[in-house]
Enzyme design. Structure first.
Site, mmCIF file in Angstrom:
data_model
loop_
_atom_site.group_PDB
_atom_site.id
_atom_site.type_symbol
_atom_site.label_atom_id
_atom_site.label_comp_id
_atom_site.label_asym_id
_atom_site.label_seq_id
_atom_site.Cartn_x
_atom_site.Cartn_y
_atom_site.Cartn_z
ATOM 1 C CB CYS A 32 -17.821 14.595 -7.431
ATOM 2 S SG CYS A 32 -17.681 13.525 -8.678
ATOM 3 C CB CYS A 58 -24.939 11.212 -9.754
ATOM 4 S SG CYS A 58 -26.419 11.394 -10.884
ATOM 5 C CB CYS A 87 -13.053 14.957 -13.078
ATOM 6 S SG CYS A 87 -13.699 16.657 -13.371
ATOM 7 C CG ASN A 125 -25.971 8.823 -5.052
ATOM 8 O OD1 ASN A 125 -27.051 8.161 -4.740
ATOM 9 N ND2 ASN A 125 -26.262 9.282 -6.505
ATOM 10 C CB SER A 167 -23.076 20.597 -11.897
ATOM 11 O OG SER A 167 -23.273 19.561 -12.617
ATOM 12 C CG LEU A 168 -26.634 26.498 -9.324
ATOM 13 C CD1 LEU A 168 -25.733 27.595 -9.898
ATOM 14 C CD2 LEU A 168 -28.123 27.166 -9.499
ATOM 15 C CG HIS A 169 -24.243 20.810 -7.340
ATOM 16 N ND1 HIS A 169 -25.435 20.123 -7.759
ATOM 17 C CD2 HIS A 169 -23.222 20.448 -8.084
ATOM 18 C CE1 HIS A 169 -24.998 18.826 -8.521
ATOM 19 N NE2 HIS A 169 -23.439 19.502 -8.901
ATOM 20 C CB CYS A 184 -24.549 7.846 -17.505
ATOM 21 S SG CYS A 184 -23.534 9.101 -16.832
ATOM 22 C CB CYS A 236 -17.285 18.697 -7.288
ATOM 23 S SG CYS A 236 -17.074 19.643 -8.842
ATOM 24 C CD GLU A 258 -16.693 2.891 -12.922
ATOM 25 O OE1 GLU A 258 -16.544 2.044 -12.249
ATOM 26 O OE2 GLU A 258 -17.455 4.077 -12.315
#
Ligand code: SAH
Ligand code: SF4
Length: 421
Positions: free
Chosen positions: A152, A390, A145, A347, A268-270, A138, A149, A125
């Site tokens: 995600c 995201c 992937c 999200n 991407s720390l998070h 994007c 995570c 996508e």
């Protein structure tokens, strides 16, 4: 056909082998070679291998490269400064590829999402996010992937392969097709164009983020080669300052990314503790927070003018306390990082193991970081109604009818044709 790759385990992600052992070339079943994704020198080599003498190969490669990437030509026939007899010669041996558009959706907020398909039938996508002062594309780097995570949706996809340079640069080209944004004017006299034709001014597509599906640093060579074409003044001519690469923290490749690609970095720390980051971003078990932040401090090109973006997804009761916010400030200061923080409301997707923090919590977190001297804007989720936000990118098995797809493809090409006229 490119073989699918196995997925490394959750705790010890390793780079997947590259999809194209053929030097980044996307091969076609009829034996013709897809030129999209190839640099000028490689195109010249291919022309020489096909029988042109070295000088002619170099000259033709320069012309063809310009038509492909700068003009967005999708037929050799359109290359008017190339001899009429030469064009069928090219046509017989080469193709000008684009990922196939399977579906194109537009959100109520203007965000667009495309479901794309590779020549060997893998879906991925791409998302376009228009804003008042910019338009951001994007771009995906992988189908799925290899990392997992936990918040995600892409991370739950099982199948994965690296996208080729052609499939990566092809996304940007498709977006330009759809937005009708190839340079206009006389198609045959490139030299007469003014500088301003090559800038992003006045265009809808002004920025690129490598934040679609996949971990771009686990497809390093292809992402680098694609972005070189995107940044080349005679290619798609987008400034490196308008391109951002987001990584979940592939520490050993971060310095090379700065040196060999040189775009803005997002991380991407998070989470700010080992225990939480190990859980939500499992690559942390391999490369911990200290290692990651040291690599950020050493990132070539980072400065107060070009700050590193730290992405932080807001997960209710997981990483969103006042103490977390204070620790975030402490860490970023301790490593003297030229930083800005992007707070991303989580999200949700079906079956996700987390909830989004409350708006009050997100606001408070943002205030604490801001009071610590670091900008921490809250990102507005975009395109939620079409699952374009995201972390929501995950291709589904559901497909439209052939007639519907043909209609959509025809529309896009008609728009493109109109833009070239
Ligand atoms: N693999 C790279 C780039 C793609 S993800 C990376 O992880 O950085 C792009 C961004 O979206 C990352 O910051 C990622 O953590 C974030 N993201 C993923 N899932 C999300 C979700 N469900 N809600 C909000 N942000 C999410
Ligand atoms: Fe992969 Fe990034 Fe999603 Fe993690 S957040 S699973 S690295 S795409």
């Amino acid at each position: 056909m490119t073989p699918l790759m196995t997925i490394p385990g959750q705790t010890d992600p390793v780079p997947v082998p590259r999809a194209a052992s053929t030097g980044g070339i996307t091969t076609r079943s009829d034996g013709r070679i897809d030129l999209i994704g190839l640099p000028r020198a490689r195109i010249a080599e291919l022309f020489a291998e096909a029988g042109l003498d070295a000088k002619a190969a170099k000259l033709r490669a320069k012309q063809v490269y310009h038509w492909l990437y700068h003009r967005g030509a999708c037929q050799f026939e359109a290359m008017t400064d190339i001899a009429k007899t030469m064009r069928p010669w090219l046509e017989e041996r080469f193709v000008i590829g684009r990922p196939e558009i399977m579906e194109a959706q537009v959100s109520t907020d203007g965000t667009r999402k495309w479901l794309l398909r590779t020549a060997d039938a893998h879906d991925f996508e791409m998302v376009f996010i228009p804003d008042a002062d910019r338009g951001t594309l994007c771009v995906s780097s992988q189908v799925g992937c290899t990392l997992n995570c936990r918040f995600c949706h892409t991370g739950t996809m099982r199948l994965v392969r690296n996208l080729t340079p052609g499939e990566i640069v092809g996304q940007v080209m498709l977006a330009r097709d759809a937005l009708g944004e190839w340079p206009r004017g006389r198609m045959d006299v490139a030299e007469e164009e003014s500088e301003s034709d090559y800038t992003s001014d006045g265009r809808l597509l002004t920025n690129i983020v490598m934040m679609g599906m996949g971990e771009p640093l686990y497809n390093f060579d292809h992402v680098r080669d694609a972005l070189h074409i995107v940044m080349d003044g005679d290619g798609l001519a987008l400034s490196k300052r308008r391109i951002t690469l987001s990584t979940s923290g592939v520490v050993p490749l971060m310095a090379r990314a700065g040196e060999e690609i040189g775009v803005n970095l997002a991380v991407s720390l998070h989470a700010v503790s080992k225990i939480v980051r190990d859980e939500i971003v499992p690559i942390n078990r391999k490369y911990g927070i200290e290692e990651l932040l040291s690599a950020c401090a050493a990132y070539p090109g980072a400065s107060n003018a070009r700050r590193i973006t730290f992405e932080y997804v807001m997960l209710k009761d997981r990483n969103d306390s006042d103490d977390d916010a204070r620790e975030l400030v402490r860490l970023l200061k301790h490593y003297k990082l030229p930083a800005k923080v992007n707070l991303i409301p989580f999200n949700p997707w079906p079956g996700a193991p987390y909830e989004c923090s409350t708006p009050e919590r997100v606001r408070r977190f943002s205030d604490i970081v801001f009071e610590g001297g670091i900008s921490a804007p809250i990102r507005t989720p975009r395109g939620r109604d079409i699952d374009a936000a995201c972390g929501q990118l995950k291709t589904s098995a559901e497909k439209k009818s052939r007639a519907e797809l043909d209609r959509q493809t025809a529309e896009v090409w008609a728009e493109k044709q109109a833009a070239m006229d």
